[in-house]
Design a protein around this motif. Structure first.
Motif, PDB file in Angstrom:
ATOM      1  N   GLY A   3     -10.011   8.068   0.665  1.00 49.68           N
ATOM      2  CA  GLY A   3     -10.235   9.479   0.422  1.00 49.68           C
ATOM      3  C   GLY A   3      -9.037  10.111  -0.252  1.00 49.68           C
ATOM      4  N   ALA A   4      -9.205  11.391  -0.612  1.00 54.36           N
ATOM      5  CA  ALA A   4      -8.113  12.121  -1.242  1.00 54.36           C
ATOM      6  C   ALA A   4      -7.011  12.357  -0.220  1.00 54.36           C
ATOM      7  N   PRO A   5      -5.745  12.297  -0.620  1.00 57.74           N
ATOM      8  CA  PRO A   5      -4.644  12.539   0.313  1.00 57.74           C
ATOM      9  C   PRO A   5      -4.735  13.931   0.927  1.00 57.74           C
ATOM     10  N   LEU A   6      -4.311  14.033   2.176  1.00 62.25           N
ATOM     11  CA  LEU A   6      -4.318  15.303   2.898  1.00 62.25           C
ATOM     12  C   LEU A   6      -2.910  15.886   2.829  1.00 62.25           C
ATOM     13  N   GLU A   7      -2.757  16.968   2.073  1.00 58.67           N
ATOM     14  CA  GLU A   7      -1.451  17.607   1.889  1.00 58.67           C
ATOM     15  C   GLU A   7      -1.157  18.538   3.065  1.00 58.67           C
ATOM     16  N   LEU A   8       0.109  18.554   3.509  1.00 58.55           N
ATOM     17  CA  LEU A   8       0.542  19.451   4.571  1.00 58.55           C
ATOM     18  C   LEU A   8       2.043  19.648   4.455  1.00 58.55           C
ATOM     19  N   ARG A   9       2.578  20.519   5.289  1.00 61.23           N
ATOM     20  CA  ARG A   9       4.019  20.772   5.326  1.00 61.23           C
ATOM     21  C   ARG A   9       4.516  20.536   6.736  1.00 61.23           C
ATOM     22  N   LEU A  10       5.625  19.828   6.830  1.00 61.29           N
ATOM     23  CA  LEU A  10       6.220  19.482   8.113  1.00 61.29           C
ATOM     24  C   LEU A  10       7.639  20.016   8.157  1.00 61.29           C
ATOM     25  N   LEU A  11       7.856  21.035   9.011  1.00 59.64           N
ATOM     26  CA  LEU A  11       9.164  21.694   9.117  1.00 59.64           C
ATOM     27  C   LEU A  11       9.627  22.218   7.759  1.00 59.64           C
ATOM     28  N   GLY A  12       8.685  22.760   6.996  1.00 59.29           N
ATOM     29  CA  GLY A  12       9.003  23.335   5.702  1.00 59.29           C
ATOM     30  C   GLY A  12       9.098  22.341   4.572  1.00 59.29           C
ATOM     31  N   ALA A  13       9.000  21.044   4.856  1.00 57.76           N
ATOM     32  CA  ALA A  13       9.101  20.008   3.822  1.00 57.76           C
ATOM     33  C   ALA A  13       7.706  19.499   3.478  1.00 57.76           C
ATOM     34  N   PRO A  14       7.452  19.105   2.203  1.00 53.69           N
ATOM     35  CA  PRO A  14       6.131  18.579   1.838  1.00 53.69           C
ATOM     36  C   PRO A  14       5.874  17.236   2.501  1.00 53.69           C
ATOM     37  N   ALA A  15       4.664  17.060   2.976  1.00 47.88           N
ATOM     38  CA  ALA A  15       4.249  15.798   3.590  1.00 47.88           C
ATOM     39  C   ALA A  15       2.767  15.625   3.309  1.00 47.88           C
ATOM     40  N   ARG A  16       2.274  14.421   3.561  1.00 49.40           N
ATOM     41  CA  ARG A  16       0.852  14.172   3.353  1.00 49.40           C
ATOM     42  C   ARG A  16       0.435  12.905   4.064  1.00 49.40           C
ATOM     43  N   LEU A  17      -0.861  12.766   4.246  1.00 47.55           N
ATOM     44  CA  LEU A  17      -1.471  11.540   4.747  1.00 47.55           C
ATOM     45  C   LEU A  17      -2.215  10.915   3.572  1.00 47.55           C
TER      46      LEU A  17
END
Length: 353
Positions: A3-17
């Motif tokens: 699937g398409a990557p799941l974008e998120l932010r962790l402690l203000g830094a970019p992260a994703r699954l």
């Protein structure tokens, strides 16, 4: 499918699954956690019904804390493994990526005489196969394609996308040319226009002319010299035989309708015009090569192209992510190890005398 990557932010830094589809395993983990809690509660209830007020004396080590801790550690390990499988990533890193190469324009003869079958499958088919082989061997450079008969047409402008160039190449055919004849001058002039449309710079430029050499128009040598003056080298590849071959005429469905004849009704034989092709190659500062059924000749063109000066063709920004799944997998291992080491019941203390 991923699937398409799941974008998120962790402690203000970019992260994703990168592969969030594996998160559905958390539903299985939740079901196992509920089952473990139900099992522990049922176990305590059964002990209370069986022993009643004597439960502490009958089973002094059967507390609820240790089984709950073991089950909790096992469930946490499974949850961490599910997260690890979803490939958590963080620390977006930007890198520059550059590609270097030369500009190569193929001028492919699509006149009716290229349907002669003195080479297999026919002259046009062999020329197209040779160009496809060169596209694979010289991948990473920029390619353009010109098809010509009496007039020349830009089949594909300069591109680094070999798949697109191959698609345009397969769409070409002698039957699609509006006016028949052969003009090497028109082909070389159109190739020069394709090269001029590209970005200028200190890069090598090559024109590969594939034809049976039956030129019906003047000016080919002058056009080749103009290309050489502009910094391009012209290679001429002869397709066909010198003994003479009839030119088949085909209908709309591809069926053979006979062979081409002149005004007196005599059969027209097409021969390889090596003299014209040699003159073009010498005027263009390149070399004349002859292709056969075995496909010899064009490897020499590839070697010459690879020796030319290469310049930057493309500059782009590549974004990369740092994998973090190993941390979750390591934590899952520690949880499983802890679940194995925690005893199910409280160890009994040995009483003194």
């Amino acid at each position: 499918m991923t699937g398409a990557p799941l974008e998120l932010r962790l402690l203000g830094a970019p992260a994703r699954l990168a592969e969030p589809r594996w998160l559905w395993l958390l539903l299985v983990v939740a079901a196992l956690a509920a089952l473990a809690a139900f099992s522990l509660r049922r176990r305590r209830a059964l002990l209370a019904r069986t022993a009643g007020g004597l439960a502490a004396r009958v089973a002094p080590g059967a507390g609820a804390a240790r089984p709950a801790l073991r089950a909790g550690l096992a469930v946490a390990a499974l949850a961490l493994l599910a997260v690890a499988l979803s490939r958590p990533q963080r620390g977006q890193r930007v890198e520059g990526a550059k590609r270097y190469g030369v500009d190569v324009v193929f001028a492919l003869d699509a006149s009716r005489s290229m349907r002669a079958r003195d080479v297999a499958p026919d002259r046009f088919g062999l020329a197209r196969l040779e160009v496809e082989a060169l596209l694979d061997r010289l991948a990473g450079n920029r390619f353009g394609i010109v098809t010509f008969a009496r007039s020349a047409f830009v089949q594909c402008p300069l591109t680094t996308d070999t798949a697109a160039a191959r698609l345009f190449l397969r769409a070409a055919s002698p039957e699609a040319m509006p006016d028949q004849g052969t003009s090497l001058e028109a082909a070389l002039s159109a190739a020069g226009e394709v090269l001029a449309a590209g970005e200028r710079g200190p890069r090598g430029r090559v024109v590969v002319l594939l034809s049976d050499g039956e030129d019906h128009e003047p000016g080919a040598a002058a056009a080749a010299r103009a290309l050489a003056d502009a910094g391009a080298r012209v290679f001429a590849v002869g397709i066909g035989g010198t003994s003479g071959e009839p030119i088949p005429l085909r209908g709309k469905g591809g069926a053979l309708d006979g062979y081409q004849r002149d005004g007196r009704g005599e059969l027209v034989l097409s021969r390889l015009g090596e003299a014209a092709l040699r003159e073009v190659a010498e005027s263009g500062g390149g070399a004349y090569l002859r292709a056969s059924d075995a496909g010899v000749g064009l490897p020499a063109v590839a070697a010459a192209v690879e020796r030319l000066e290469k310049a930057e063709l493309e500059s782009r920004v590549a974004v990369s992510w740092e994998e973090q799944g190993g941390w979750f997998a390591g934590a899952a291992f520690l949880c499983l190890l802890g679940a194995l080491l925690v005893p199910d019941v409280r160890p009994r203390r040995e009483e003194g005398p």
